[in-house]
Design a protein around this motif. Structure first.
Motif, PDB file in Angstrom:
ATOM      1  N   UNK A  94     -17.102  -6.211 -22.530  1.00 39.03           N
ATOM      2  CA  UNK A  94     -17.567  -4.932 -23.209  1.00 39.03           C
ATOM      3  C   UNK A  94     -16.961  -3.564 -22.632  1.00 39.03           C
ATOM      4  N   UNK A  95     -16.586  -3.553 -21.465  1.00 43.35           N
ATOM      5  CA  UNK A  95     -15.810  -2.390 -20.717  1.00 43.35           C
ATOM      6  C   UNK A  95     -14.514  -2.256 -21.689  1.00 43.35           C
ATOM      7  N   UNK A 133     -11.441   0.582 -25.810  1.00 44.01           N
ATOM      8  CA  UNK A 133     -10.340   0.601 -26.846  1.00 44.01           C
ATOM      9  C   UNK A 133     -11.182   1.599 -27.985  1.00 44.01           C
ATOM     10  N   UNK A 134     -12.610   1.243 -28.153  1.00 47.68           N
ATOM     11  CA  UNK A 134     -13.456   2.227 -28.951  1.00 47.68           C
ATOM     12  C   UNK A 134     -12.877   3.689 -28.802  1.00 47.68           C
ATOM     13  N   UNK A 164     -16.203  -1.854 -33.376  1.00 51.50           N
ATOM     14  CA  UNK A 164     -17.615  -1.989 -33.378  1.00 51.50           C
ATOM     15  C   UNK A 164     -18.194  -3.298 -33.848  1.00 51.50           C
ATOM     16  N   UNK A 165     -17.419  -4.033 -34.959  1.00 53.06           N
ATOM     17  CA  UNK A 165     -17.633  -5.198 -35.161  1.00 53.06           C
ATOM     18  C   UNK A 165     -17.492  -6.171 -34.080  1.00 53.06           C
ATOM     19  N   UNK A 166     -16.323  -6.110 -33.398  1.00 49.54           N
ATOM     20  CA  UNK A 166     -16.281  -7.061 -32.418  1.00 49.54           C
ATOM     21  C   UNK A 166     -17.172  -6.853 -31.127  1.00 49.54           C
ATOM     22  N   UNK A 174     -22.083  -9.059 -28.460  1.00 45.63           N
ATOM     23  CA  UNK A 174     -23.458  -9.091 -28.276  1.00 45.63           C
ATOM     24  C   UNK A 174     -24.215 -10.388 -28.900  1.00 45.63           C
ATOM     25  N   UNK A 175     -24.041 -10.562 -30.190  1.00 44.29           N
ATOM     26  CA  UNK A 175     -24.659 -11.544 -30.684  1.00 44.29           C
ATOM     27  C   UNK A 175     -24.258 -13.076 -30.221  1.00 44.29           C
ATOM     28  N   UNK A 176     -23.078 -13.167 -29.811  1.00 38.68           N
ATOM     29  CA  UNK A 176     -22.548 -14.638 -29.440  1.00 38.68           C
ATOM     30  C   UNK A 176     -22.781 -14.622 -27.794  1.00 38.68           C
ATOM     31  N   UNK A 177     -22.571 -13.704 -27.053  1.00 40.94           N
ATOM     32  CA  UNK A 177     -22.914 -14.135 -25.602  1.00 40.94           C
ATOM     33  C   UNK A 177     -24.230 -13.596 -25.255  1.00 40.94           C
TER      34      UNK A 177
END
Length: 97
Positions: free
Chosen positions: A12-13, A18-19, A56-58, A63-66
């Motif tokens: 996430x960091x 990247x964001x 943001x999609x990533x 968040x959904x997967x991990x």
């Protein structure tokens, strides 16, 4: 509209770094478009907007997967929050898996 979910293994960091990069590029693109208003600058705003959306999609996918976040519930909660804050909904885009 097609929104690809890229196969990556970033933290996430890494994703927030990247964001920030992509938002900075979008900011620059918008400033140039507002200054010159050409088609080239408009196309760059669109490109950079999609780059921000891609990151943001990533993040949502990670968040959904991990973390097993229920994105449908989170999306609903967000919509309720916006309505409760007095925002008027113009339309809703539906993204299906």
């Amino acid at each position: 509209m097609l929104i690809p979910v890229l196969k990556k293994n970033e933290s996430l960091m890494d994703m927030i770094d990247k964001l920030r990069e992509e938002v900075n590029e979008l900011d620059q693109a918008i400033n140039l478009y507002e200054a010159y208003g050409t088609l080239r600058e408009l196309e760059n705003v669109i490109e950079e907007s999609f780059d921000v959306q891609q990151v943001l999609t990533g993040i949502f996918d990670k968040l959904a997967t991990d973390e097993k976040v229920d994105l449908r519930k989170a999306s609903h909660d967000h919509l309720v929050k916006m309505i409760n804050r007095g925002w008027n909904v113009k339309k809703i885009l539906i993204v299906e898996e």
